[in-house]
Scaffold this active site. Structure first.
Site, PDB file in Angstrom:
ATOM      1  CB  CYS A 125      -4.429  -2.537  31.678  1.00 35.12           C
ATOM      2  SG  CYS A 125      -5.927  -1.670  32.177  1.00 35.12           S
ATOM      3  CB  CYS A 130      -6.725  -1.433  28.528  1.00 32.11           C
ATOM      4  SG  CYS A 130      -8.260  -0.906  29.316  1.00 32.11           S
TER       5      CYS A 130
END
Ligand code: FE
Length: 220
Positions: A125, A130
């Site tokens: 990410c 994420c």
């Protein structure tokens, strides 16, 4: 029943359930709280004060998320390896395919990509952290580091080599970037010499890092 003698059904060795004191102890474990930790405590106390959530509900959520571990991801990969039709369903609709194995992936959409001899996938990410938590649990510290996030997209082969992963020149390395709405899940290449293994034995070859894509699956 106190929170500490509550029984729960996961099988990965956790025997504790957080009380409020434990939450604070965890926050202060690594020294004085940083800005984000102070913000979290303030927000949590406000949510309790306003009656939006209760400490018991928060503890239940922590237990639920503690139960999400890379073993879930490994089960999914092993099943995809032995069942090509399942692998296709996984690529088409991750949520439903995971549900077939009683794995709940409610939350951000998950997208399965497959690594082969021709193409090796690794995700990151670039913006923050994420991660497909529903099937891998909490991300490792290095995954969230600025070093990994910035270097993997610029020079993936050298980052992979630091994880002990050397790929043939003809293999195309693709770095894919997670977002808040959508998270990747790498189906690593099935190792050679695993034809005779059971699904359970195969799952043991699938590590967290191989699903992120910084390594390949273990060899038997
Ligand atoms: Fe992020």
């Amino acid at each position: 029943m106190s929170p500490h003698d509550h029984e729960h059904g996961d099988d990965h060795g956790h025997d504790h359930v957080y009380g409020d004191d434990d939450l604070l102890a965890e926050v202060f474990e690594g020294g004085p709280p940083d800005d984000y930790e102070i913000l979290e405590i303030a927000l949590r106390e406000l949510l309790f004060d306003k009656g939006v959530i209760t400490p018991a509900e928060l503890r239940a959520k922590i237990v639920e998320w503690d139960g999400k571990t890379p073993e879930n991801g490994a089960r999914i990969v092993a099943h995809a390896w032995v069942d090509p039709a399942y692998k296709q369903r996984l690529k088409d609709d991750f949520y439903s395919a995971a549900a077939e194995l009683d794995i709940d992936t409610a939350g951000p959409q998950l997208v399965a990509v497959e690594s082969t001899d021709d193409v090796h996938h690794v995700f990151c990410c670039t913006l923050c952290s994420c991660y497909p938590r529903a099937v891998l649990g909490i991300p490792p510290e290095w995954y969230k580091s600025k070093e990994y996030r910035s270097r993997i997209v610029v020079d993936p082969r050298s980052v992979l080599s630091e994880f002990g992963t050397t790929l043939p020149d003809h293999t195309d390395v693709r770095v894919i970037d997670n977002t808040a709405e959508s998270r990747y899940f790498v189906i690593p290449k099935r190792p050679e010499g695993t034809e005779g293994l059971s699904e359970e034995e195969l799952a043991k070859l699938v590590t967290r890092d191989s699903i992120i894509g910084v390594t390949e699956a273990l060899k038997p």
